[in-house]
Design a protein around this motif. Sequence first.
Motif, PDB file in Angstrom:
ATOM      1  N   THR A  48       8.422   4.262   4.727  1.00 22.98           N
ATOM      2  CA  THR A  48       9.879   4.168   4.854  1.00 22.98           C
ATOM      3  C   THR A  48      10.618   5.412   4.371  1.00 22.98           C
ATOM      4  OG1 THR A  48      10.010   3.046   2.699  1.00 22.98           O
ATOM      5  CG2 THR A  48       9.842   1.655   4.677  1.00 22.98           C
ATOM      6  N   ARG A  49      10.058   6.106   3.379  1.00 20.80           N
ATOM      7  CA  ARG A  49      10.768   7.242   2.800  1.00 20.80           C
ATOM      8  C   ARG A  49      10.132   8.576   3.150  1.00 20.80           C
ATOM      9  NH1 ARG A  49      10.360   7.170  -2.675  1.00 20.80           N
ATOM     10  NH2 ARG A  49      11.961   8.781  -2.715  1.00 20.80           N
ATOM     11  N   GLY A  50       8.930   8.523   3.731  1.00 22.93           N
ATOM     12  CA  GLY A  50       8.316   9.725   4.254  1.00 22.93           C
ATOM     13  C   GLY A  50       7.914  10.755   3.215  1.00 22.93           C
ATOM     14  N   LEU A  51       8.242  11.998   3.507  1.00 20.95           N
ATOM     15  CA  LEU A  51       7.784  13.128   2.711  1.00 20.95           C
ATOM     16  C   LEU A  51       8.270  13.060   1.271  1.00 20.95           C
ATOM     17  CD1 LEU A  51       6.201  15.764   2.786  1.00 20.95           C
ATOM     18  CD2 LEU A  51       8.276  16.917   3.563  1.00 20.95           C
ATOM     19  N   ASP A  52       9.480  12.565   1.061  1.00 21.55           N
ATOM     20  CA  ASP A  52      10.003  12.463  -0.312  1.00 21.55           C
ATOM     21  C   ASP A  52       9.091  11.601  -1.174  1.00 21.55           C
ATOM     22  OD1 ASP A  52      12.153  14.062   0.285  1.00 21.55           O
ATOM     23  OD2 ASP A  52      13.560  12.402   0.584  1.00 21.55           O
ATOM     24  N   ALA A  53       8.616  10.507  -0.614  1.00 22.05           N
ATOM     25  CA  ALA A  53       7.730   9.621  -1.363  1.00 22.05           C
ATOM     26  C   ALA A  53       6.407  10.305  -1.671  1.00 22.05           C
ATOM     27  CB  ALA A  53       7.486   8.332  -0.578  1.00 22.05           C
ATOM     28  N   ILE A  54       5.864  11.041  -0.701  1.00 29.08           N
ATOM     29  CA  ILE A  54       4.598  11.752  -0.922  1.00 29.08           C
ATOM     30  C   ILE A  54       4.733  12.749  -2.061  1.00 29.08           C
ATOM     31  CG2 ILE A  54       3.031  13.456   0.093  1.00 29.08           C
ATOM     32  CD1 ILE A  54       3.329  12.022   2.747  1.00 29.08           C
ATOM     33  N   VAL A  55       5.814  13.510  -2.066  1.00 27.20           N
ATOM     34  CA  VAL A  55       6.040  14.510  -3.114  1.00 27.20           C
ATOM     35  C   VAL A  55       6.171  13.835  -4.477  1.00 27.20           C
ATOM     36  CG1 VAL A  55       7.652  16.249  -3.970  1.00 27.20           C
ATOM     37  CG2 VAL A  55       7.043  16.200  -1.535  1.00 27.20           C
ATOM     38  N   GLU A  56       6.902  12.736  -4.525  1.00 30.02           N
ATOM     39  CA  GLU A  56       7.094  12.036  -5.803  1.00 30.02           C
ATOM     40  C   GLU A  56       5.793  11.437  -6.320  1.00 30.02           C
ATOM     41  OE1 GLU A  56      10.219   9.205  -5.229  1.00 30.02           O
ATOM     42  OE2 GLU A  56      11.653  10.756  -4.587  1.00 30.02           O
ATOM     43  N   PHE A  57       4.993  10.848  -5.430  1.00 31.11           N
ATOM     44  CA  PHE A  57       3.718  10.276  -5.872  1.00 31.11           C
ATOM     45  C   PHE A  57       2.756  11.369  -6.316  1.00 31.11           C
ATOM     46  CE2 PHE A  57       4.808   6.485  -3.108  1.00 31.11           C
ATOM     47  CZ  PHE A  57       5.048   5.642  -4.186  1.00 31.11           C
ATOM     48  N   GLY A  58       2.793  12.517  -5.658  1.00 28.38           N
ATOM     49  CA  GLY A  58       1.953  13.625  -6.105  1.00 28.38           C
ATOM     50  C   GLY A  58       2.312  14.062  -7.506  1.00 28.38           C
ATOM     51  N   ASP A  68       6.036  21.752  -0.495  1.00 31.77           N
ATOM     52  CA  ASP A  68       5.481  22.132   0.800  1.00 31.77           C
ATOM     53  C   ASP A  68       4.017  21.704   0.812  1.00 31.77           C
ATOM     54  OD1 ASP A  68       4.836  23.170   3.224  1.00 31.77           O
ATOM     55  OD2 ASP A  68       5.213  25.277   2.706  1.00 31.77           O
ATOM     56  N   ILE A  69       3.760  20.518   1.380  1.00 35.50           N
ATOM     57  CA  ILE A  69       2.421  19.927   1.257  1.00 35.50           C
ATOM     58  C   ILE A  69       1.397  20.571   2.190  1.00 35.50           C
ATOM     59  CG2 ILE A  69       3.311  17.713   0.458  1.00 35.50           C
ATOM     60  CD1 ILE A  69       2.825  16.634   3.322  1.00 35.50           C
ATOM     61  N   MET A 201      -0.036   8.824   4.805  1.00 36.83           N
ATOM     62  CA  MET A 201       0.458   9.964   5.573  1.00 36.83           C
ATOM     63  C   MET A 201      -0.290  10.078   6.894  1.00 36.83           C
ATOM     64  SD  MET A 201       0.242  14.045   4.624  1.00 36.83           S
ATOM     65  CE  MET A 201      -1.567  14.037   4.782  1.00 36.83           C
ATOM     66  N   PHE A 202      -1.611   9.968   6.842  1.00 41.55           N
ATOM     67  CA  PHE A 202      -2.410  10.040   8.052  1.00 41.55           C
ATOM     68  C   PHE A 202      -2.089   8.886   9.002  1.00 41.55           C
ATOM     69  CE2 PHE A 202      -6.030  12.424   5.719  1.00 41.55           C
ATOM     70  CZ  PHE A 202      -5.600  13.646   6.209  1.00 41.55           C
ATOM     71  N   ALA A 203      -1.970   7.678   8.445  1.00 42.49           N
ATOM     72  CA  ALA A 203      -1.817   6.487   9.273  1.00 42.49           C
ATOM     73  C   ALA A 203      -0.464   6.429   9.971  1.00 42.49           C
ATOM     74  CB  ALA A 203      -2.013   5.232   8.418  1.00 42.49           C
ATOM     75  N   TYR A 204       0.588   6.866   9.273  1.00 40.04           N
ATOM     76  CA  TYR A 204       1.932   6.733   9.820  1.00 40.04           C
ATOM     77  C   TYR A 204       2.462   8.019  10.460  1.00 40.04           C
ATOM     78  CZ  TYR A 204       2.117   2.272   7.360  1.00 40.04           C
ATOM     79  OH  TYR A 204       1.868   0.991   6.929  1.00 40.04           O
ATOM     80  N   GLY A 205       1.863   9.140  10.127  1.00 40.70           N
ATOM     81  CA  GLY A 205       2.392  10.409  10.606  1.00 40.70           C
ATOM     82  C   GLY A 205       3.665  10.739   9.862  1.00 40.70           C
ATOM     83  N   VAL A 206       3.536  11.453   8.760  1.00 35.06           N
ATOM     84  CA  VAL A 206       4.665  11.709   7.866  1.00 35.06           C
ATOM     85  C   VAL A 206       4.834  13.211   7.661  1.00 35.06           C
ATOM     86  CG1 VAL A 206       5.565  11.394   5.522  1.00 35.06           C
ATOM     87  CG2 VAL A 206       4.421   9.499   6.687  1.00 35.06           C
ATOM     88  N   GLY A 207       6.093  13.664   7.638  1.00 36.54           N
ATOM     89  CA  GLY A 207       6.363  15.069   7.404  1.00 36.54           C
ATOM     90  C   GLY A 207       5.724  15.926   8.477  1.00 36.54           C
ATOM     91  N   PRO A 208       5.044  16.981   8.080  1.00 38.41           N
ATOM     92  CA  PRO A 208       4.428  17.876   9.081  1.00 38.41           C
ATOM     93  C   PRO A 208       3.126  17.328   9.671  1.00 38.41           C
ATOM     94  CG  PRO A 208       3.953  18.661   6.866  1.00 38.41           C
ATOM     95  CD  PRO A 208       4.880  17.492   6.703  1.00 38.41           C
ATOM     96  N   CYS A 209       2.671  16.192   9.169  1.00 41.24           N
ATOM     97  CA  CYS A 209       1.383  15.644   9.623  1.00 41.24           C
ATOM     98  C   CYS A 209       1.592  14.589  10.708  1.00 41.24           C
ATOM     99  CB  CYS A 209       0.622  15.025   8.445  1.00 41.24           C
ATOM    100  SG  CYS A 209      -0.997  14.349   8.881  1.00 41.24           S
TER     101      CYS A 209
END
Length: 437
Positions: A48-58, A68-69, A201-209
């Motif tokens: 639901t939140r995309g790249l922002d969520a990935i950055v925060e979880f990292g 910049d993942i 990220m892989f399953a949903y297609g998020v950010g540049p992926c």
Amino acid sequence: MSLIRRIDLRDAGAGSATTDYRAAVPRADFDIEAAVPAVHAICEEVRTRGLDAIVEFGEKFDGVRVDDIRVAPAAMQDALDRLEPDIRAGLEESIRRLRATCANELEQDAVTDLGPGARVTHRKVPVGRVGLYVPGGLAPLVSSVLMNVVPAQTAGVESIALASPPQKEFGGAVHPTILAACALLGVEEVYAVGGAQAIAMFAYGVGPCRRVDLVTGPGNIWVVTAKRILKGQVGIDSEAGPTEIAILADDTGNAAYVAADLISQAEHDPLAASVLVTTSERLAAEVEAELDQQVAATKHSERITTALGGKQSAIVLVRDLEQGLDVVNAYAAEHLEIHTEDAAAWAARVRNAGAIFVGPHAPVSLGDYCAGSNHVLPTAGCACHSSGLSVRAFTKSVHVVDYTAAALAEVAAHVVTLAEAEDLPGHGAAITVRSTR
């Protein structure tokens, strides 16, 4: 006091008695269901939140913020340029051997002619796009880059993305040895993302992926749980848990070798399982003594001691090799070594194992790096129904049905009859219309 416990099964299953050997050799607690709520929440945040969520979880889980993942190709090439020559040589030899075995795994289309004009082709088609996960927690598993990428490339996969956790030690970059291996293999799409968020990220297609069709590779409980949750959204290879080794040995076994091999897998993780199944009390005692000496002298002694002392590790005494074979087949280890007289003959009778290592000169460590086999293997007893990663994991089967009018007419009556038996008259009509129009 011994570092590893003993389990005596010599009286088990004797005569008419039956014993559940799989239950008799317990495994580590690896409760995926308990992790589901937390991992489901992570996956939903990424969806639901995309790249922002990935950055925060990292930042939360890996201790470093990476905005910049996607890794720049120049960074991968720089890592390869800086790679120590002996490490590069080892990687190149491992790649060469793995490519050779993968090439032999490629399946040809199977064509069956059922009569004049009636042909069915069983076609093997590579998956279009895959996401490969490479762990980087307790150890940067550069070998897992090879084990994922080489079979995918050999299968003909056209689009490959790879994710590995950002490393605080390297300022949020993926471990440089992993980047070097990617450059060596020509993988250009790499992401500094780890854990459940990488799988989402892989399953949903998020950010540049972009979204992938299949996710493969080992990981911790967060990764494994995410693969279970998302396998309806994306294909997965397996739910691989903590690593494990079982060794079947008689009194010809070399205690120093056996102990070293048990340690080699215990080194991976405190939950790793090391199991010796032996007919020899003498060998058991000698292995216990070797473990005391070798563990004290090794680098990760605390982690190894925890793994060897866990309920998932044991020396199992059996009355003979027939019973030992029953035990290892029931246990269905990820890695199984055979240290017996006529080891090849006993190995040929093993039904359940991710990979089998025959004799004193084929340790699991060889398979981890340079045997030409793949080290991404089924764990937790799943070897009784699942296989390790291979070229086949990156292909799918398609039946191509090619019939002429005459060939259809020859079988039409049977199709209509069976359709009527299932009360599906439309199916039959799709046949008869071709003879009336």
